[in-house]
Design a protein around this motif. Structure first.
Motif, PDB file in Angstrom:
ATOM      1  N   MET A  38     -18.287  41.958  20.263  1.00  0.00           N
ATOM      2  CA  MET A  38     -19.539  42.433  19.686  1.00  0.00           C
ATOM      3  C   MET A  38     -20.252  41.239  19.078  1.00  0.00           C
ATOM      4  O   MET A  38     -19.652  40.439  18.358  1.00  0.00           O
ATOM      5  N   GLN A  39     -21.546  41.102  19.381  1.00  0.00           N
ATOM      6  CA  GLN A  39     -22.367  40.016  18.848  1.00  0.00           C
ATOM      7  C   GLN A  39     -23.674  40.596  18.320  1.00  0.00           C
ATOM      8  O   GLN A  39     -24.213  41.543  18.888  1.00  0.00           O
ATOM      9  N   HIS A  84     -25.119  43.482  20.870  1.00  0.00           N
ATOM     10  CA  HIS A  84     -24.465  44.148  22.002  1.00  0.00           C
ATOM     11  C   HIS A  84     -22.948  44.061  21.872  1.00  0.00           C
ATOM     12  O   HIS A  84     -22.418  43.262  21.102  1.00  0.00           O
ATOM     13  N   ILE A  85     -22.301  44.920  22.635  1.00  0.00           N
ATOM     14  CA  ILE A  85     -20.879  44.767  22.922  1.00  0.00           C
ATOM     15  C   ILE A  85     -20.852  44.357  24.381  1.00  0.00           C
ATOM     16  O   ILE A  85     -21.458  45.023  25.228  1.00  0.00           O
ATOM     17  N   GLU A 141     -22.438  45.086  32.206  1.00  0.00           N
ATOM     18  CA  GLU A 141     -21.344  44.564  31.388  1.00  0.00           C
ATOM     19  C   GLU A 141     -21.707  44.448  29.907  1.00  0.00           C
ATOM     20  O   GLU A 141     -21.207  43.592  29.190  1.00  0.00           O
ATOM     21  N   SER A 142     -22.607  45.335  29.431  1.00  0.00           N
ATOM     22  CA  SER A 142     -22.969  45.326  28.020  1.00  0.00           C
ATOM     23  C   SER A 142     -23.429  46.702  27.559  1.00  0.00           C
ATOM     24  O   SER A 142     -23.818  47.546  28.363  1.00  0.00           O
ATOM     25  N   MET A 143     -23.348  46.892  26.245  1.00  0.00           N
ATOM     26  CA  MET A 143     -23.970  48.025  25.560  1.00  0.00           C
ATOM     27  C   MET A 143     -24.828  47.398  24.474  1.00  0.00           C
ATOM     28  O   MET A 143     -24.300  46.749  23.569  1.00  0.00           O
ATOM     29  N   MET A 144     -26.143  47.555  24.568  1.00  0.00           N
ATOM     30  CA  MET A 144     -27.010  46.926  23.559  1.00  0.00           C
ATOM     31  C   MET A 144     -27.284  47.918  22.438  1.00  0.00           C
ATOM     32  O   MET A 144     -27.191  49.122  22.614  1.00  0.00           O
ATOM     33  N   GLU A 180     -27.307  30.802  17.144  1.00  0.00           N
ATOM     34  CA  GLU A 180     -26.155  31.334  16.419  1.00  0.00           C
ATOM     35  C   GLU A 180     -26.124  32.869  16.491  1.00  0.00           C
ATOM     36  O   GLU A 180     -27.159  33.526  16.395  1.00  0.00           O
ATOM     37  N   THR A 181     -24.930  33.424  16.654  1.00  0.00           N
ATOM     38  CA  THR A 181     -24.733  34.870  16.587  1.00  0.00           C
ATOM     39  C   THR A 181     -23.585  35.151  15.623  1.00  0.00           C
ATOM     40  O   THR A 181     -22.764  34.281  15.345  1.00  0.00           O
ATOM     41  N   VAL A 182     -23.536  36.369  15.121  1.00  0.00           N
ATOM     42  CA  VAL A 182     -22.397  36.829  14.341  1.00  0.00           C
ATOM     43  C   VAL A 182     -21.499  37.547  15.337  1.00  0.00           C
ATOM     44  O   VAL A 182     -21.928  38.513  15.982  1.00  0.00           O
TER      45      VAL A 182
END
Length: 163
Positions: free
Chosen positions: A94-95, A84-85, A63-66, A111-113
């Motif tokens: 997306m983070q 990842h998305i 469940e991700s694309m890094m 924290e993430t963007v």
């Protein structure tokens, strides 16, 4: 602020914001799956910010694309991103996190963007403030909205498939 400082240091100019979008207040992200964006998979390189920008995207799994990103100026890493998305319920998010060349983080520990999905088009995905566009099988364009001043501007990365 760090991105704006880097842009200034490397003498990079920005274009007007035309290719990035934001969700309207109360608007929900559309339904999407990682299959909708798997065309991003690959090793991408291009010139940006006075150096070489590189992104490496994995295929969908778990469940991700890094991805990893690095900017190299004068044979030294200026900064990295890792992210990842991910599939969140029935949409995508997306983070990412930023790091100096010595791996000292920009964001706090937890924290993430985050970039929420705004919309999908054929060969184009719009996250809030970040758009990825498949130009052809071997070229991708990424637009990033920089909102560090009164006039938001877009930074454009033109990538070619590497290897």
């Amino acid at each position: 602020m760090r991105i704006l400082v880097l842009l200034t240091l490397f003498g990079f100019s920005l274009g007007n914001a035309q290719n990035t979008h934001q969700l309207k207040e109360g608007q929900q992200s559309p339904k999407a799956t990682l299959d909708d964006v798997q065309w991003i998979t690959g090793h991408w390189r291009g010139e940006a910010l006075g150096g070489i920008a590189e992104e490496i995207w994995s295929p969908p799994m778990g469940e991700s694309m890094m991805f990893s990103f690095r900017l190299v100026n004068e044979d030294k890493v200026s900064f990295y991103e890792i992210g990842h998305i991910i599939q969140v319920d029935s949409t995508l998010l997306m983070q990412l996190k930023h790091f100096n060349g010595n791996l000292k983080g920009w964001e706090t520990k937890d924290e993430t963007v985050d970039f929420k999905l705004v919309k999908l088009e054929k060969d184009k995905v719009f996250f809030e403030g970040l758009t990825m566009e498949k130009v052809n099988q071997n070229e991708m364009r990424v637009y990033v909205l920089i909102e560090e001043s009164e006039n938001p501007q877009e930074l454009v990365f033109n990538y070619k498939r590497y290897q």
